[in-house]
Design an enzyme around this catalytic site. Structure first.
Site, PDB file in Angstrom:
ATOM      1  N   LYS A  62     -42.778 -54.636  30.004  1.00  0.00           N
ATOM      2  CA  LYS A  62     -43.876 -54.449  29.048  1.00  0.00           C
ATOM      3  C   LYS A  62     -44.333 -55.791  28.489  1.00  0.00           C
ATOM      4  O   LYS A  62     -45.538 -56.027  28.328  1.00  0.00           O
ATOM      5  CB  LYS A  62     -43.448 -53.505  27.926  1.00  0.00           C
ATOM      6  CG  LYS A  62     -43.307 -52.065  28.398  1.00  0.00           C
ATOM      7  CD  LYS A  62     -42.765 -51.170  27.299  1.00  0.00           C
ATOM      8  CE  LYS A  62     -42.591 -49.746  27.809  1.00  0.00           C
ATOM      9  NZ  LYS A  62     -42.029 -48.862  26.770  1.00  0.00           N
ATOM     10  N   HIS A 113     -27.880 -49.859  20.109  1.00  0.00           N
ATOM     11  CA  HIS A 113     -27.728 -48.451  20.464  1.00  0.00           C
ATOM     12  C   HIS A 113     -26.892 -47.708  19.438  1.00  0.00           C
ATOM     13  O   HIS A 113     -26.129 -48.291  18.681  1.00  0.00           O
ATOM     14  CB  HIS A 113     -27.142 -48.280  21.863  1.00  0.00           C
ATOM     15  CG  HIS A 113     -25.836 -48.979  22.076  1.00  0.00           C
ATOM     16  ND1 HIS A 113     -24.649 -48.506  21.580  1.00  0.00           N
ATOM     17  CD2 HIS A 113     -25.542 -50.120  22.718  1.00  0.00           C
ATOM     18  CE1 HIS A 113     -23.673 -49.319  21.923  1.00  0.00           C
ATOM     19  NE2 HIS A 113     -24.179 -50.311  22.610  1.00  0.00           N
TER      20      HIS A 113
END
Length: 131
Positions: A62, A113
């Site tokens: 991206k 995470h």
């Protein structure tokens, strides 16, 4: 030096777990380099580790603005860990060529995470080519 791109991605840990359970080594061999798989270990955090690397690869693409086009392979991006624990980006093949064309010379990468999600942010820095 300028920021040339930024990408962020989030994945659900359960989705990565299901992919690994369904396809076994096929998914891992297609998406991760041998180095990434070996560093992931075999303990209970392996899936979280791989999900973080998966999100990081998406974030890098991206930031480059390419997505999975132009002949890019999952293993053209390797997410390594420096001795300090800091994640780093190493590009190969077509990804390396595209980054050079875009003038990207430095990557800033962050991975995090929880038990449910993995997220990664990638910032591409460099000198844009002369137009």
């Amino acid at each position: 030096m300028n920021i040339l791109g930024h990408g962020i991605d989030i994945v659900e840990i359960k989705d990565i777990k299901q992919l690994i359970e369904r396809s076994g080594n096929h998914f891992e061999n297609r998406c991760f380099t041998a180095t990434e798989s070996s560093i992931a270990g075999s303990d209970s955090h392996r899936i979280q580790y791989l999900a973080g690397r998966f999100a990081a690869k998406e974030a890098v693409l991206k930031a480059m603005g390419t997505g999975w086009s132009q002949g890019i392979s999952w293993t053209d991006i390797e997410i390594q860990r420096l001795p300090t624990g800091k994640p780093s980006v190493v590009l190969y093949s077509r990804c390396q060529e595209i980054a050079a064309e875009l003038g990207i010379t430095i990557w800033f990468l962050s991975i995090s995470h929880t038990q449910s999600y993995a997220v990664a942010s990638a910032i591409a820095v460099g000198k844009p080519p002369l137009s």
